[in-house]
Design a protein around this motif. Structure first.
Motif, PDB file in Angstrom:
ATOM      1  N   ASP A 113      13.766  -1.116  11.361  1.00 23.64           N
ATOM      2  CA  ASP A 113      12.328  -0.907  11.368  1.00 23.64           C
ATOM      3  C   ASP A 113      11.879   0.066  10.292  1.00 23.64           C
ATOM      4  OD1 ASP A 113      11.805  -2.653  13.461  1.00 23.64           O
ATOM      5  OD2 ASP A 113      12.143  -1.111  14.983  1.00 23.64           O
ATOM      6  N   VAL A 114      12.786   0.885   9.819  1.00 25.23           N
ATOM      7  CA  VAL A 114      12.445   1.861   8.793  1.00 25.23           C
ATOM      8  C   VAL A 114      13.329   1.658   7.577  1.00 25.23           C
ATOM      9  CG1 VAL A 114      11.557   3.617  10.377  1.00 25.23           C
ATOM     10  CG2 VAL A 114      13.977   3.557   9.839  1.00 25.23           C
ATOM     11  N   LEU A 115      12.766   1.981   6.435  1.00 21.85           N
ATOM     12  CA  LEU A 115      13.517   1.858   5.195  1.00 21.85           C
ATOM     13  C   LEU A 115      14.318   3.127   4.946  1.00 21.85           C
ATOM     14  CD1 LEU A 115      10.684   0.328   3.001  1.00 21.85           C
ATOM     15  CD2 LEU A 115      12.761  -0.818   3.738  1.00 21.85           C
ATOM     16  N   VAL A 161      11.621  -0.834  -4.539  1.00 15.35           N
ATOM     17  CA  VAL A 161      10.599  -1.870  -4.346  1.00 15.35           C
ATOM     18  C   VAL A 161      11.197  -3.109  -3.693  1.00 15.35           C
ATOM     19  CG1 VAL A 161       9.058  -3.444  -5.595  1.00 15.35           C
ATOM     20  CG2 VAL A 161       9.162  -1.037  -6.247  1.00 15.35           C
ATOM     21  N   VAL A 162      12.408  -3.453  -4.090  1.00 23.49           N
ATOM     22  CA  VAL A 162      13.044  -4.657  -3.551  1.00 23.49           C
ATOM     23  C   VAL A 162      13.403  -4.457  -2.084  1.00 23.49           C
ATOM     24  CG1 VAL A 162      14.955  -6.276  -3.810  1.00 23.49           C
ATOM     25  CG2 VAL A 162      13.845  -5.330  -5.842  1.00 23.49           C
ATOM     26  N   ASP A 163      13.828  -3.261  -1.708  1.00 26.86           N
ATOM     27  CA  ASP A 163      14.049  -2.979  -0.277  1.00 26.86           C
ATOM     28  C   ASP A 163      12.771  -3.239   0.513  1.00 26.86           C
ATOM     29  OD1 ASP A 163      16.777  -2.144  -0.220  1.00 26.86           O
ATOM     30  OD2 ASP A 163      16.185  -0.187  -1.001  1.00 26.86           O
ATOM     31  N   ARG A 164      11.661  -2.784  -0.031  1.00 26.52           N
ATOM     32  CA  ARG A 164      10.374  -3.005   0.657  1.00 26.52           C
ATOM     33  C   ARG A 164      10.040  -4.491   0.740  1.00 26.52           C
ATOM     34  NH1 ARG A 164       9.395   1.713  -2.141  1.00 26.52           N
ATOM     35  NH2 ARG A 164       8.265   0.735  -3.847  1.00 26.52           N
ATOM     36  N   MET A 165      10.316  -5.227  -0.343  1.00 24.57           N
ATOM     37  CA  MET A 165      10.069  -6.676  -0.329  1.00 24.57           C
ATOM     38  C   MET A 165      10.904  -7.346   0.764  1.00 24.57           C
ATOM     39  SD  MET A 165      10.094  -7.409  -4.450  1.00 24.57           S
ATOM     40  CE  MET A 165      10.319  -9.147  -4.270  1.00 24.57           C
ATOM     41  N   GLN A 166      12.184  -7.010   0.807  1.00 28.09           N
ATOM     42  CA  GLN A 166      13.069  -7.592   1.818  1.00 28.09           C
ATOM     43  C   GLN A 166      12.600  -7.230   3.224  1.00 28.09           C
ATOM     44  OE1 GLN A 166      16.761  -5.985  -0.052  1.00 28.09           O
ATOM     45  NE2 GLN A 166      17.603  -7.981   0.527  1.00 28.09           N
ATOM     46  N   HIS A 167      12.236  -6.001   3.407  1.00 27.59           N
ATOM     47  CA  HIS A 167      11.784  -5.526   4.717  1.00 27.59           C
ATOM     48  C   HIS A 167      10.520  -6.281   5.151  1.00 27.59           C
ATOM     49  CE1 HIS A 167      11.296  -2.663   8.003  1.00 27.59           C
ATOM     50  NE2 HIS A 167      10.019  -2.582   7.669  1.00 27.59           N
ATOM     51  N   ARG A 208       9.333 -13.281   8.267  1.00 23.86           N
ATOM     52  CA  ARG A 208      10.195 -14.453   8.455  1.00 23.86           C
ATOM     53  C   ARG A 208      11.585 -14.023   8.887  1.00 23.86           C
ATOM     54  NH1 ARG A 208       9.051 -19.481   6.298  1.00 23.86           N
ATOM     55  NH2 ARG A 208      10.743 -19.985   7.734  1.00 23.86           N
ATOM     56  N   PRO A 209      11.734 -13.551  10.127  1.00 21.14           N
ATOM     57  CA  PRO A 209      13.050 -13.087  10.595  1.00 21.14           C
ATOM     58  C   PRO A 209      14.090 -14.206  10.655  1.00 21.14           C
ATOM     59  CG  PRO A 209      11.461 -13.111  12.389  1.00 21.14           C
ATOM     60  CD  PRO A 209      10.696 -13.415  11.139  1.00 21.14           C
ATOM     61  N   ASP A 210      13.653 -15.445  10.524  1.00 21.98           N
ATOM     62  CA  ASP A 210      14.571 -16.577  10.564  1.00 21.98           C
ATOM     63  C   ASP A 210      15.301 -16.801   9.234  1.00 21.98           C
ATOM     64  OD1 ASP A 210      11.860 -17.198   9.715  1.00 21.98           O
ATOM     65  OD2 ASP A 210      12.521 -19.289   9.547  1.00 21.98           O
ATOM     66  N   LEU A 211      14.898 -16.084   8.179  1.00 20.29           N
ATOM     67  CA  LEU A 211      15.493 -16.279   6.860  1.00 20.29           C
ATOM     68  C   LEU A 211      16.355 -15.083   6.463  1.00 20.29           C
ATOM     69  CD1 LEU A 211      12.407 -17.715   4.926  1.00 20.29           C
ATOM     70  CD2 LEU A 211      14.316 -18.980   5.934  1.00 20.29           C
ATOM     71  N   ASN A 212      17.336 -15.350   5.617  1.00 22.42           N
ATOM     72  CA  ASN A 212      18.202 -14.305   5.084  1.00 22.42           C
ATOM     73  C   ASN A 212      17.722 -13.969   3.675  1.00 22.42           C
ATOM     74  OD1 ASN A 212      20.246 -12.862   3.794  1.00 22.42           O
ATOM     75  ND2 ASN A 212      21.852 -13.911   4.925  1.00 22.42           N
ATOM     76  N   PHE A 213      17.377 -12.710   3.447  1.00 17.78           N
ATOM     77  CA  PHE A 213      16.820 -12.287   2.166  1.00 17.78           C
ATOM     78  C   PHE A 213      17.814 -11.514   1.302  1.00 17.78           C
ATOM     79  CE2 PHE A 213      12.704 -13.933   2.701  1.00 17.78           C
ATOM     80  CZ  PHE A 213      12.472 -13.937   4.067  1.00 17.78           C
ATOM     81  N   THR A 214      19.100 -11.712   1.535  1.00 16.55           N
ATOM     82  CA  THR A 214      20.125 -11.028   0.751  1.00 16.55           C
ATOM     83  C   THR A 214      20.034 -11.424  -0.722  1.00 16.55           C
ATOM     84  OG1 THR A 214      21.570 -10.945   2.687  1.00 16.55           O
ATOM     85  CG2 THR A 214      22.609 -10.630   0.532  1.00 16.55           C
ATOM     86  N   SER A 215      19.872 -12.703  -1.014  1.00 14.96           N
ATOM     87  CA  SER A 215      19.793 -13.145  -2.411  1.00 14.96           C
ATOM     88  C   SER A 215      18.582 -12.539  -3.110  1.00 14.96           C
ATOM     89  CB  SER A 215      19.764 -14.672  -2.508  1.00 14.96           C
ATOM     90  OG  SER A 215      18.619 -15.193  -1.867  1.00 14.96           O
ATOM     91  N   LEU A 216      17.497 -12.373  -2.390  1.00 12.64           N
ATOM     92  CA  LEU A 216      16.309 -11.740  -2.966  1.00 12.64           C
ATOM     93  C   LEU A 216      16.662 -10.346  -3.459  1.00 12.64           C
ATOM     94  CD1 LEU A 216      12.722 -11.837  -1.681  1.00 12.64           C
ATOM     95  CD2 LEU A 216      13.758  -9.626  -2.126  1.00 12.64           C
ATOM     96  N   GLY A 217      17.473  -9.630  -2.721  1.00 10.13           N
ATOM     97  CA  GLY A 217      17.868  -8.282  -3.113  1.00 10.13           C
ATOM     98  C   GLY A 217      18.625  -8.257  -4.422  1.00 10.13           C
ATOM     99  N   ILE A 261      18.845 -10.934  -6.821  1.00 12.37           N
ATOM    100  CA  ILE A 261      18.104 -11.585  -7.910  1.00 12.37           C
ATOM    101  C   ILE A 261      16.933 -10.727  -8.378  1.00 12.37           C
ATOM    102  CG2 ILE A 261      16.705 -13.606  -8.526  1.00 12.37           C
ATOM    103  CD1 ILE A 261      19.718 -14.222  -8.264  1.00 12.37           C
ATOM    104  N   HIS A 262      16.158 -10.208  -7.459  1.00 14.81           N
ATOM    105  CA  HIS A 262      14.994  -9.419  -7.871  1.00 14.81           C
ATOM    106  C   HIS A 262      15.389  -8.099  -8.525  1.00 14.81           C
ATOM    107  CE1 HIS A 262      11.419 -11.721  -6.691  1.00 14.81           C
ATOM    108  NE2 HIS A 262      12.315 -12.360  -5.959  1.00 14.81           N
ATOM    109  N   ARG A 263      16.503  -7.534  -8.127  1.00 14.17           N
ATOM    110  CA  ARG A 263      16.963  -6.322  -8.814  1.00 14.17           C
ATOM    111  C   ARG A 263      17.419  -6.651 -10.240  1.00 14.17           C
ATOM    112  NH1 ARG A 263      18.449  -4.919  -3.429  1.00 14.17           N
ATOM    113  NH2 ARG A 263      17.252  -3.076  -2.822  1.00 14.17           N
ATOM    114  N   LEU A 264      18.083  -7.784 -10.418  1.00 15.40           N
ATOM    115  CA  LEU A 264      18.460  -8.207 -11.766  1.00 15.40           C
ATOM    116  C   LEU A 264      17.216  -8.447 -12.620  1.00 15.40           C
ATOM    117  CD1 LEU A 264      21.400 -10.677 -11.032  1.00 15.40           C
ATOM    118  CD2 LEU A 264      21.557  -8.495 -12.255  1.00 15.40           C
ATOM    119  N   LEU A 265      16.228  -9.132 -12.057  1.00  8.20           N
ATOM    120  CA  LEU A 265      14.991  -9.396 -12.798  1.00  8.20           C
ATOM    121  C   LEU A 265      14.258  -8.106 -13.146  1.00  8.20           C
ATOM    122  CD1 LEU A 265      13.659 -12.489 -10.828  1.00  8.20           C
ATOM    123  CD2 LEU A 265      14.508 -12.458 -13.184  1.00  8.20           C
ATOM    124  N   ARG A 266      14.148  -7.210 -12.179  1.00  7.81           N
ATOM    125  CA  ARG A 266      13.458  -5.938 -12.422  1.00  7.81           C
ATOM    126  C   ARG A 266      14.215  -5.103 -13.459  1.00  7.81           C
ATOM    127  NH1 ARG A 266       9.358  -4.610  -9.345  1.00  7.81           N
ATOM    128  NH2 ARG A 266       9.674  -2.369  -9.533  1.00  7.81           N
TER     129      ARG A 266
END
Length: 184
Positions: A6-8, A14-20, A26-35, A37-42
């Protein structure tokens, strides 16, 4: 990142906040790849931003330096198509860079004897001298950027990144071949 938290964490980015936020929606999805890919992009965008600001003193962008560097490293003139493939840049972007660099007298174009519709590109003496001046300074900038990070974050990073780019570049080659096959 623990998507159920519930807390960061105090060191959240920023990506932690996006994932959170996504995990909350959408608790039904896994956002590990977002962490990842978005860090690489940033990271890429932040590096390009710093590099472009630095290279402005030389009248260059990172994209233009990449073109000049590719030509400097090559033992023979390159075609615009080869440059676009090497730099993973759209042909339109390469054309714009080539036009700007040629107008500044940094590269020359000659007709390609193997393909009358294409040209071959080579650095002029002025272009080679500029690259030779800029590269040491650009490397110092990149060293300084990496020095800002804790050593544990940089050590061993090259091998995992190489593994990612190798897999993705091989996949890109297969995709390019398959789309080519569909056209013929």
């Amino acid at each position: 990142m623990d998507q159920d938290a519930d807390v960061l964490p105090a060191h959240a980015d920023v990506v932690d906040r996006m994932q959170h936020e996504w995990a909350r929606l959408r608790p039904d999805l896994n956002f590990t790849s977002l962490g990842v890919i978005h860090r690489l992009l940033r990271a890429s965008r932040l590096i390009l931003e710093a590099s472009d600001a630095f290279l402005a003193d030389y009248g260059l962008t990172r994209g233009e330096l990449d073109v000049l560097s590719a030509l400097r490293r090559s033992d023979e003139p390159l075609s615009p198509t080869t440059l676009a493939q090497t730099l993973l840049a759209p042909r339109s972007a390469i054309t714009m860079r080539l036009n700007a660099l040629q107008a500044r007298g940094l590269l020359s174009r000659t007709a390609n004897p193997a393909d009358g519709r294409s040209s071959l590109l080579a650095l002029t003496g002025t272009g080679a001298a500029l690259v030779d001046e800029v590269i040491p300074a650009q490397l110092a900038l990149e060293d300084a950027l990496l020095a800002e990070a804790p050593p544990w974050a940089v050590e061993g990073l090259a091998d995992p990144l190489r593994a990612l780019t190798c897999v993705w570049e091989q996949g890109r080659g297969h995709q390019a071949g398959s789309s080519k096959d569909r056209r013929t």
